[in-house]
Design a protein around this motif. Structure first.
Motif, PDB file in Angstrom:
ATOM      1  N   SER A  81       0.811  -0.960  -0.206  1.00 50.44           N
ATOM      2  CA  SER A  81       0.152   0.437   0.248  1.00 50.44           C
ATOM      3  C   SER A  81       0.817   1.599  -0.326  1.00 50.44           C
ATOM      4  O   SER A  81       1.981   1.474   0.327  1.00 50.44           O
ATOM      5  CB  SER A  81      -0.702  -0.351   1.507  1.00 50.44           C
ATOM      6  OG  SER A  81      -0.592   0.510   2.618  1.00 50.44           O
ATOM      7  N   PRO A  82       0.849   2.302  -0.280  1.00 54.47           N
ATOM      8  CA  PRO A  82       0.679   3.964  -0.473  1.00 54.47           C
ATOM      9  C   PRO A  82       1.726   4.193   0.800  1.00 54.47           C
ATOM     10  O   PRO A  82       2.903   4.250   1.306  1.00 54.47           O
ATOM     11  CB  PRO A  82       0.085   5.037  -1.097  1.00 54.47           C
ATOM     12  CG  PRO A  82      -0.421   4.103  -2.111  1.00 54.47           C
ATOM     13  CD  PRO A  82      -0.536   2.638  -1.319  1.00 54.47           C
ATOM     14  N   GLN A  83       0.711   3.798   2.187  1.00 52.17           N
ATOM     15  CA  GLN A  83       1.211   3.856   3.338  1.00 52.17           C
ATOM     16  C   GLN A  83       2.176   2.860   4.534  1.00 52.17           C
ATOM     17  O   GLN A  83       3.368   3.370   4.573  1.00 52.17           O
ATOM     18  CB  GLN A  83       0.191   3.871   4.209  1.00 52.17           C
ATOM     19  CG  GLN A  83       0.284   4.466   5.379  1.00 52.17           C
ATOM     20  CD  GLN A  83      -0.730   3.737   6.692  1.00 52.17           C
ATOM     21  OE1 GLN A  83      -1.915   3.169   6.120  1.00 52.17           O
ATOM     22  NE2 GLN A  83      -1.023   4.348   8.359  1.00 52.17           N
ATOM     23  N   ALA A  84       2.503   1.598   2.967  1.00 50.05           N
ATOM     24  CA  ALA A  84       3.183   1.265   3.233  1.00 50.05           C
ATOM     25  C   ALA A  84       4.578   1.128   2.904  1.00 50.05           C
ATOM     26  O   ALA A  84       5.517   1.106   3.456  1.00 50.05           O
ATOM     27  CB  ALA A  84       2.953  -0.531   3.683  1.00 50.05           C
ATOM     28  N   GLU A  86       5.075   3.981   2.087  1.00 44.56           N
ATOM     29  CA  GLU A  86       6.644   5.392   2.114  1.00 44.56           C
ATOM     30  C   GLU A  86       6.795   5.414   3.365  1.00 44.56           C
ATOM     31  O   GLU A  86       7.715   5.919   3.994  1.00 44.56           O
ATOM     32  CB  GLU A  86       5.030   6.616   2.417  1.00 44.56           C
ATOM     33  CG  GLU A  86       4.743   6.626   0.591  1.00 44.56           C
ATOM     34  CD  GLU A  86       5.642   7.615  -0.393  1.00 44.56           C
ATOM     35  OE1 GLU A  86       6.734   7.597   0.186  1.00 44.56           O
ATOM     36  OE2 GLU A  86       5.405   6.692  -1.253  1.00 44.56           O
ATOM     37  N   GLY A  87       6.443   4.091   4.144  1.00 45.02           N
ATOM     38  CA  GLY A  87       7.019   3.871   5.670  1.00 45.02           C
ATOM     39  C   GLY A  87       8.456   3.228   5.742  1.00 45.02           C
ATOM     40  O   GLY A  87       8.755   3.194   6.384  1.00 45.02           O
ATOM     41  N   ALA A 138      -6.505  -0.789  -0.094  1.00 43.11           N
ATOM     42  CA  ALA A 138      -5.399   0.025  -0.975  1.00 43.11           C
ATOM     43  C   ALA A 138      -4.576  -0.336  -1.852  1.00 43.11           C
ATOM     44  O   ALA A 138      -3.290  -0.258  -1.965  1.00 43.11           O
ATOM     45  CB  ALA A 138      -4.383   0.646   0.155  1.00 43.11           C
ATOM     46  N   PRO A 163      -7.751  -1.872   5.006  1.00 43.08           N
ATOM     47  CA  PRO A 163      -6.615  -0.983   4.729  1.00 43.08           C
ATOM     48  C   PRO A 163      -5.395  -1.736   4.354  1.00 43.08           C
ATOM     49  O   PRO A 163      -4.102  -0.670   4.524  1.00 43.08           O
ATOM     50  CB  PRO A 163      -7.105   0.053   5.400  1.00 43.08           C
ATOM     51  CG  PRO A 163      -6.533  -0.731   7.405  1.00 43.08           C
ATOM     52  CD  PRO A 163      -8.213  -2.095   6.859  1.00 43.08           C
ATOM     53  N   THR A 164      -5.238  -2.496   3.033  1.00 41.67           N
ATOM     54  CA  THR A 164      -4.148  -2.954   3.359  1.00 41.67           C
ATOM     55  C   THR A 164      -3.353  -3.258   1.409  1.00 41.67           C
ATOM     56  O   THR A 164      -4.632  -3.128   0.551  1.00 41.67           O
ATOM     57  CB  THR A 164      -3.096  -4.320   3.385  1.00 41.67           C
ATOM     58  OG1 THR A 164      -4.434  -5.203   2.846  1.00 41.67           O
ATOM     59  CG2 THR A 164      -3.448  -4.060   4.963  1.00 41.67           C
ATOM     60  N   GLU A 171       1.114  -6.608   6.139  1.00 46.60           N
ATOM     61  CA  GLU A 171       1.234  -5.429   6.704  1.00 46.60           C
ATOM     62  C   GLU A 171      -0.055  -5.422   7.668  1.00 46.60           C
ATOM     63  O   GLU A 171       0.256  -4.746   8.709  1.00 46.60           O
ATOM     64  CB  GLU A 171       0.631  -4.421   5.672  1.00 46.60           C
ATOM     65  CG  GLU A 171       1.065  -4.049   4.218  1.00 46.60           C
ATOM     66  CD  GLU A 171       0.528  -3.490   3.124  1.00 46.60           C
ATOM     67  OE1 GLU A 171      -0.666  -2.171   4.001  1.00 46.60           O
ATOM     68  OE2 GLU A 171       0.885  -3.532   2.222  1.00 46.60           O
ATOM     69  N   ARG A 172      -0.644  -6.669   7.643  1.00 42.64           N
ATOM     70  CA  ARG A 172      -1.884  -6.156   8.611  1.00 42.64           C
ATOM     71  C   ARG A 172      -2.198  -8.104   8.917  1.00 42.64           C
ATOM     72  O   ARG A 172      -3.519  -8.389   8.748  1.00 42.64           O
ATOM     73  CB  ARG A 172      -3.009  -5.729   8.756  1.00 42.64           C
ATOM     74  CG  ARG A 172      -3.119  -3.813   8.844  1.00 42.64           C
ATOM     75  CD  ARG A 172      -4.173  -3.074   8.433  1.00 42.64           C
ATOM     76  NE  ARG A 172      -4.133  -2.164   8.442  1.00 42.64           N
ATOM     77  CZ  ARG A 172      -4.675  -1.053   9.163  1.00 42.64           C
ATOM     78  NH1 ARG A 172      -4.908  -2.063  10.126  1.00 42.64           N
ATOM     79  NH2 ARG A 172      -4.260   0.147   9.143  1.00 42.64           N
TER      80      ARG A 172
END
Length: 204
Positions: A81-84, A86-87, A138, A163-164, A171-172
């Motif tokens: 995902s974009p969140q993962a 970018e982290g 995501a 939300p992955t 991710e989760r």
């Protein structure tokens, strides 16, 4: 897959399918309705559509040429995902690319062709067991709209969201596992199978 269940002595079983493995799971449930008790699908699609079809066109050529690192550089940002993504630090992204490249089995070009040619339309309508579709909302590889189409085509399917990206077990993992185990735990007890008469020995 069914032969593997036979080898383990399993008369009936639930089937979980992830991504393209969801296509395999649906086919098993449609073709062996007396064996399958439940179906769980994650990040699955009935047809590739234009987006996923275009991605697999890009995917297939480096896969056929054995360019594992190039293919990994395409897939890592599409599966996280974009969140993962970018982290991660630059070093962590490079480590993910190397690990992904090392994980590719032979036959990647054929894998891509299977994705693009998938069509579960007829099989989904024939599934008559409890089903759970876990959507990866995501996901930049398999858009959530393709996953929703699977749930809509499965009679009485439940819908859940995470939300992955395309890798919910990365991710989760705990939330993904909880959705699966809670669904299976709520299934009704199975009735005992009737005893089948012995068939006479075949004399060829």
């Amino acid at each position: 897959m069914v032969a593997a269940a036979d080898a383990e002595g399993l008369e009936r079983f639930a089937v979980l399918g992830y991504s393209l493995g969801g296509n395999v799971a649906v086919r098993i449930a449609a073709r062996y309705p007396e064996r399958v008790t439940a179906l769980v699908l994650t990040a699955t699609f009935a047809r590739a559509g234009q987006w996923l079809g275009s991605i697999t066109d890009l995917w297939s050529e480096p896969a056929r040429r054995g360019e594992a690192e190039l293919l990994a550089r395409l897939l890592v940002p599409l599966t996280l995902s974009p969140q993962a993504l970018e982290g991660l630090t630059d070093e962590q992204v490079e480590a993910a690319v190397r690990a992904t490249a090392a994980s590719f089995p032979p036959g990647g070009g054929d894998h891509a062709a299977l994705v693009k040619g998938a069509d579960l339309s007829a099989d989904l309508a024939r599934v008559g067991v409890p089903a759970l579709v876990i959507a990866t909302t995501a996901d930049r590889l398999v858009p959530v709209e393709l996953q929703r189409a699977v749930a809509d085509a499965l009679p009485g399917a439940r819908w859940a969201e995470l939300p992955t990206g395309h890798l919910p077990f990365v991710e989760r993992p705990q939330e993904w596992a909880a959705l699966v185990t809670r669904f299976l735990a709520e299934l009704p007890e199975l009735p005992e199978l009737p005893e089948l008469p012995e068939l006479p020995a075949h004399r060829g």
